[in-house]
Design a protein around this motif. Sequence first.
Motif, PDB file in Angstrom:
ATOM      1  N   SER A 152      67.716   1.423  27.806  1.00  0.00           N
ATOM      2  CA  SER A 152      67.083   0.380  28.627  1.00  0.00           C
ATOM      3  C   SER A 152      66.067   0.984  29.593  1.00  0.00           C
ATOM      4  O   SER A 152      64.969   0.444  29.780  1.00  0.00           O
ATOM      5  CB  SER A 152      68.144  -0.390  29.416  1.00  0.00           C
ATOM      6  OG  SER A 152      69.012  -1.077  28.545  1.00  0.00           O
ATOM      7  N   LEU A 201      69.499 -10.253  27.523  1.00  0.00           N
ATOM      8  CA  LEU A 201      70.625 -10.052  26.619  1.00  0.00           C
ATOM      9  C   LEU A 201      71.062 -11.381  26.039  1.00  0.00           C
ATOM     10  O   LEU A 201      71.294 -12.346  26.763  1.00  0.00           O
ATOM     11  CB  LEU A 201      71.800  -9.409  27.368  1.00  0.00           C
ATOM     12  CG  LEU A 201      72.992  -8.968  26.509  1.00  0.00           C
ATOM     13  CD1 LEU A 201      72.564  -7.886  25.524  1.00  0.00           C
ATOM     14  CD2 LEU A 201      74.122  -8.460  27.388  1.00  0.00           C
ATOM     15  N   HIS A 202      71.183 -11.441  24.707  1.00  0.00           N
ATOM     16  CA  HIS A 202      71.585 -12.676  24.043  1.00  0.00           C
ATOM     17  C   HIS A 202      73.070 -12.916  24.232  1.00  0.00           C
ATOM     18  O   HIS A 202      73.873 -11.996  24.215  1.00  0.00           O
ATOM     19  CB  HIS A 202      71.290 -12.609  22.544  1.00  0.00           C
ATOM     20  CG  HIS A 202      71.828 -13.793  21.789  1.00  0.00           C
ATOM     21  ND1 HIS A 202      71.223 -15.022  21.813  1.00  0.00           N
ATOM     22  CD2 HIS A 202      72.925 -13.922  21.018  1.00  0.00           C
ATOM     23  CE1 HIS A 202      71.912 -15.856  21.071  1.00  0.00           C
ATOM     24  NE2 HIS A 202      72.959 -15.220  20.571  1.00  0.00           N
ATOM     25  N   LYS A 205      69.644  -2.772  24.731  1.00  0.00           N
ATOM     26  CA  LYS A 205      70.439  -3.070  25.929  1.00  0.00           C
ATOM     27  C   LYS A 205      71.837  -2.446  25.898  1.00  0.00           C
ATOM     28  O   LYS A 205      72.536  -2.465  26.912  1.00  0.00           O
ATOM     29  CB  LYS A 205      70.588  -4.590  26.095  1.00  0.00           C
ATOM     30  CG  LYS A 205      69.267  -5.337  26.238  1.00  0.00           C
ATOM     31  CD  LYS A 205      68.614  -5.093  27.569  1.00  0.00           C
ATOM     32  CE  LYS A 205      69.315  -5.807  28.676  1.00  0.00           C
ATOM     33  NZ  LYS A 205      68.607  -5.713  29.969  1.00  0.00           N
ATOM     34  N   CYS A 245      67.009 -10.486  15.424  1.00  0.00           N
ATOM     35  CA  CYS A 245      66.422 -10.401  16.758  1.00  0.00           C
ATOM     36  C   CYS A 245      67.485  -9.985  17.783  1.00  0.00           C
ATOM     37  O   CYS A 245      67.231  -9.149  18.654  1.00  0.00           O
ATOM     38  CB  CYS A 245      65.813 -11.752  17.132  1.00  0.00           C
ATOM     39  SG  CYS A 245      65.124 -11.815  18.792  1.00  0.00           S
ATOM     40  N   VAL A 264      67.695  -6.609  20.331  1.00  0.00           N
ATOM     41  CA  VAL A 264      67.938  -6.662  21.772  1.00  0.00           C
ATOM     42  C   VAL A 264      69.168  -5.839  22.132  1.00  0.00           C
ATOM     43  O   VAL A 264      69.159  -5.054  23.089  1.00  0.00           O
ATOM     44  CB  VAL A 264      68.107  -8.119  22.236  1.00  0.00           C
ATOM     45  CG1 VAL A 264      68.494  -8.178  23.715  1.00  0.00           C
ATOM     46  CG2 VAL A 264      66.824  -8.905  21.997  1.00  0.00           C
ATOM     47  N   ASN A 265      70.228  -6.001  21.356  1.00  0.00           N
ATOM     48  CA  ASN A 265      71.470  -5.274  21.632  1.00  0.00           C
ATOM     49  C   ASN A 265      71.294  -3.765  21.461  1.00  0.00           C
ATOM     50  O   ASN A 265      71.931  -2.971  22.159  1.00  0.00           O
ATOM     51  CB  ASN A 265      72.592  -5.766  20.724  1.00  0.00           C
ATOM     52  CG  ASN A 265      73.040  -7.174  21.079  1.00  0.00           C
ATOM     53  OD1 ASN A 265      72.765  -7.657  22.174  1.00  0.00           O
ATOM     54  ND2 ASN A 265      73.707  -7.834  20.168  1.00  0.00           N
ATOM     55  N   VAL A 305      65.357 -15.629  25.486  1.00  0.00           N
ATOM     56  CA  VAL A 305      65.586 -14.320  24.874  1.00  0.00           C
ATOM     57  C   VAL A 305      64.527 -14.033  23.815  1.00  0.00           C
ATOM     58  O   VAL A 305      63.891 -12.970  23.806  1.00  0.00           O
ATOM     59  CB  VAL A 305      66.995 -14.254  24.241  1.00  0.00           C
ATOM     60  CG1 VAL A 305      67.207 -12.926  23.532  1.00  0.00           C
ATOM     61  CG2 VAL A 305      68.067 -14.468  25.294  1.00  0.00           C
ATOM     62  N   LEU A 307      64.287  -6.607  28.391  1.00  0.00           N
ATOM     63  CA  LEU A 307      64.663  -7.702  27.514  1.00  0.00           C
ATOM     64  C   LEU A 307      65.820  -8.471  28.140  1.00  0.00           C
ATOM     65  O   LEU A 307      66.519  -7.976  29.020  1.00  0.00           O
ATOM     66  CB  LEU A 307      65.085  -7.168  26.140  1.00  0.00           C
ATOM     67  CG  LEU A 307      63.997  -6.442  25.345  1.00  0.00           C
ATOM     68  CD1 LEU A 307      64.620  -5.732  24.151  1.00  0.00           C
ATOM     69  CD2 LEU A 307      62.925  -7.420  24.876  1.00  0.00           C
ATOM     70  N   VAL A 337      61.214 -11.349  23.516  1.00  0.00           N
ATOM     71  CA  VAL A 337      61.022 -10.433  22.380  1.00  0.00           C
ATOM     72  C   VAL A 337      59.607 -10.566  21.831  1.00  0.00           C
ATOM     73  O   VAL A 337      58.945  -9.571  21.516  1.00  0.00           O
ATOM     74  CB  VAL A 337      62.066 -10.702  21.284  1.00  0.00           C
ATOM     75  CG1 VAL A 337      61.722  -9.928  20.008  1.00  0.00           C
ATOM     76  CG2 VAL A 337      63.466 -10.319  21.762  1.00  0.00           C
TER      77      VAL A 337
END
Length: 345
Positions: free
Chosen positions: A154, A173-174, A148, A140, A144-145, A185, A171, A189
């Motif tokens: 983005s 960012l973790h 982002k 996951c 996200v990465n 986070v 989203l 998602v």
Amino acid sequence: MSENIEQNTAKTLTNSNFALQVDETTDITGNAQLIAFIRFIHENDIINQFLCRRELPDFTTGKHIFQVISSYLEEIKVSWKSCIGICTDGAPAMTGHLKGFVAHVKELNEDILVTHCFLHREALVTKFLSSDLKIVLEQCVKMVNYIKSRPLKSRLFSKLCQAMEAKYESLLLHTEVRWLSRGKVISRVLKLKDEMKIFFEQNKNYEFVHLLEDKIWCTKLAYLSDIFVIFNINSSMQGPNENILNSTDKLVGFKKQITLWKNKAQEGNLEKFESVPKDSYKTIKLIVVDHLTTLEERIIHYFPKLDIKKFDWVRNPFLITYTSVFDLTLNEEEELSFCFPIIEI
């Protein structure tokens, strides 16, 4: 203003005992930073004050941490003999019996009381994940990465969300920083998984597409979203009006809740985990029950003494139980028992 506060604090500490809270962390540039907070009594008030921040130029061993703090205390002319307590995390550099920071301090003042940070222990409890759930979380985070990591991606993803009239357009960012909840986070998602699937298809990232199409994977992700939101009790145990008794009460309640959730999860009751689809819950039932069982065990491990009934007299000094805690004289007992004013009605 900063210098003035520092001078006033140093002046107060010359005639007062104090307790330290010390933590070492690595900043975004990779440099090790040492932060110290101080607590002392001034004019019958308990003062919590930021003491100093110092960069650790080379190593982060207990000896180097001790040298940095000691040099600062020498600058403000404060002795270790006035320190009555130290609170740290459980890292070997801090609590090591031979070479840890605490060991060096005890060589100068062996009467210092050492405690393990309450919030740090709570974070350790909630950080555990089984391998099945940990893989899902890592995948996951990669998703996200991926979006982002580049401003262009983005922006394109935001445009896609707008076109699909999604509730959110970006989203989160973790990060491992605790004040950014992992639950938020993952929850984001889950709410944007359809938009993410289309985005990954357009970018020909079929690995992520297959994951978002996998019902079992999405079920595990839904459980993670719910459990991490529940875990976010750390913030409720912070603030100027919080104390160890209130925080312990919350953890006692949290432990009882985990036991209840585990029993309900074994029965197939998903009332607490609303994001988990009922039709696919059976496939991860054992994973959920095992995870909740382990959490229950870790609370007992990190907080072996959660019973604080003997401190009830602190909340209410007029309870009878104080006599079993302290060996009071007759005069002290009478003074405590009959200190209520007599009110005639």
